[in-house]
Design a protein around this motif. Sequence first.
Motif, short mmCIF file in Angstrom:
data_model
loop_
_atom_site.label_atom_id
_atom_site.label_comp_id
_atom_site.label_asym_id
_atom_site.label_seq_id
_atom_site.Cartn_x
_atom_site.Cartn_y
_atom_site.Cartn_z
N UNK A 8 0.85 -1.18 0.00
CA UNK A 8 0.00 0.00 0.00
C UNK A 8 0.90 1.23 0.00
N UNK A 9 0.76 2.05 -1.03
CA UNK A 9 1.72 3.14 -1.21
C UNK A 9 1.03 4.46 -1.55
N UNK A 10 1.73 5.52 -1.22
CA UNK A 10 1.41 6.87 -1.68
C UNK A 10 2.72 7.47 -2.16
N UNK A 11 2.72 8.10 -3.32
CA UNK A 11 3.96 8.64 -3.87
C UNK A 11 4.58 9.71 -2.98
N UNK A 12 3.81 10.27 -2.05
CA UNK A 12 4.33 11.31 -1.19
C UNK A 12 5.19 10.81 -0.04
N UNK A 13 5.25 9.50 0.15
CA UNK A 13 6.03 8.93 1.24
C UNK A 13 7.43 8.53 0.77
N UNK A 14 8.47 9.19 1.27
CA UNK A 14 9.83 8.77 0.88
C UNK A 14 10.14 7.36 1.36
N UNK A 15 9.59 6.96 2.49
CA UNK A 15 9.85 5.62 2.99
C UNK A 15 9.20 4.56 2.10
N UNK A 16 8.06 4.89 1.49
CA UNK A 16 7.45 3.97 0.54
C UNK A 16 8.32 3.82 -0.70
N UNK A 17 8.91 4.93 -1.15
CA UNK A 17 9.85 4.84 -2.28
C UNK A 17 11.01 3.91 -1.92
N UNK A 18 11.62 4.13 -0.78
CA UNK A 18 12.78 3.33 -0.39
C UNK A 18 12.41 1.86 -0.23
N UNK A 19 11.24 1.60 0.36
CA UNK A 19 10.81 0.21 0.55
C UNK A 19 10.59 -0.47 -0.79
N UNK A 20 10.02 0.26 -1.75
CA UNK A 20 9.69 -0.36 -3.03
C UNK A 20 10.94 -0.84 -3.76
N UNK A 21 12.05 -0.16 -3.55
CA UNK A 21 13.30 -0.58 -4.20
C UNK A 21 13.67 -2.00 -3.80
N UNK A 169 -9.72 0.27 7.39
CA UNK A 169 -10.49 -0.80 8.03
C UNK A 169 -9.61 -1.99 8.39
N UNK A 170 -8.61 -2.23 7.58
CA UNK A 170 -7.73 -3.38 7.82
C UNK A 170 -6.63 -3.08 8.82
N UNK A 171 -6.52 -1.82 9.25
CA UNK A 171 -5.54 -1.49 10.28
C UNK A 171 -4.46 -0.51 9.87
N UNK A 172 -4.45 -0.07 8.62
CA UNK A 172 -3.39 0.83 8.15
C UNK A 172 -3.52 2.21 8.78
N UNK A 173 -2.37 2.83 9.02
CA UNK A 173 -2.34 4.19 9.57
C UNK A 173 -1.28 5.04 8.87
N UNK A 174 -0.61 4.49 7.85
CA UNK A 174 0.42 5.22 7.13
C UNK A 174 0.91 4.43 5.94
N UNK A 175 2.02 4.91 5.36
CA UNK A 175 2.59 4.25 4.19
C UNK A 175 4.11 4.29 4.31
N UNK A 176 4.81 3.20 3.99
CA UNK A 176 4.30 1.99 3.35
C UNK A 176 3.68 1.00 4.35
N UNK A 177 2.59 0.40 3.92
CA UNK A 177 1.98 -0.70 4.66
C UNK A 177 1.98 -1.93 3.78
N UNK A 178 2.26 -3.07 4.37
CA UNK A 178 2.28 -4.33 3.64
C UNK A 178 1.30 -5.30 4.29
N UNK A 179 0.65 -6.10 3.46
CA UNK A 179 -0.16 -7.21 3.95
C UNK A 179 0.36 -8.50 3.32
N UNK A 180 0.63 -9.47 4.16
CA UNK A 180 0.95 -10.82 3.70
C UNK A 180 -0.23 -11.67 4.15
N UNK A 181 -1.12 -11.97 3.21
CA UNK A 181 -2.40 -12.53 3.61
C UNK A 181 -3.13 -11.48 4.42
N UNK A 182 -3.50 -11.82 5.65
CA UNK A 182 -4.17 -10.88 6.54
C UNK A 182 -3.22 -10.24 7.55
#
Length: 210
Positions: A8-21, A169-182
Amino acid sequence: MTVKVEFLFDFGSPNAYLAEVAIAGIEQRTGVKFDYVPVLLGGIYKATGNMSPFESLRGIKNKPEYQALETQRFIRRHGIVKFRSNPFFPVNTLMLMRGAVAAQFEGVFEPYFRAAYHHMWEEPKKMDDPAIFRSAFLSSGIDIDRLAARAQQDDVKKKLIELTENAVRRGAFGSPTFFVGNEMFFGKDQLRDVEESIVEQTRQPVSQTA
């Protein structure tokens, strides 16, 4: 056993960019492909009462410096060489994220995604300025006028809202968030646990004979 893995990503998050690499390496090692899920981080913050580290760390002694140190460790660990801080941060990402949903609908997500990250965190620009937004994507060969028009249609707007609300609803509060199954993981520093969970959940049970 197959498992659904989501980023789960938003382009505005630098940490999401770094994680995606780091995702490509995990996919290669585990054989599991990540689903890329655009969400609107501002919407998540509003729904959860959270705020960005840019705001939450302001005025705290030592913690921002430590966070910067951890970021540099992550960059070294994963050999990240293109990342640059965006001097216009924070950037309103509504146009970018609607564009991501439109690009998924139109089957051009990968080039759009790469271009967006390039212009946000590799050659940083003020991507909430409509003129700069358009020029940047055109320079990357993206038919941004078509996508921008598509992004204004109700189904795209509703889909981004739906994805964002579902994340909360699933518990996210920021980005990056990952789900492995549930199972949810937050932050780039949890990627080792993400990979471990993928391996655990995809491990085939040992067959037993009578």
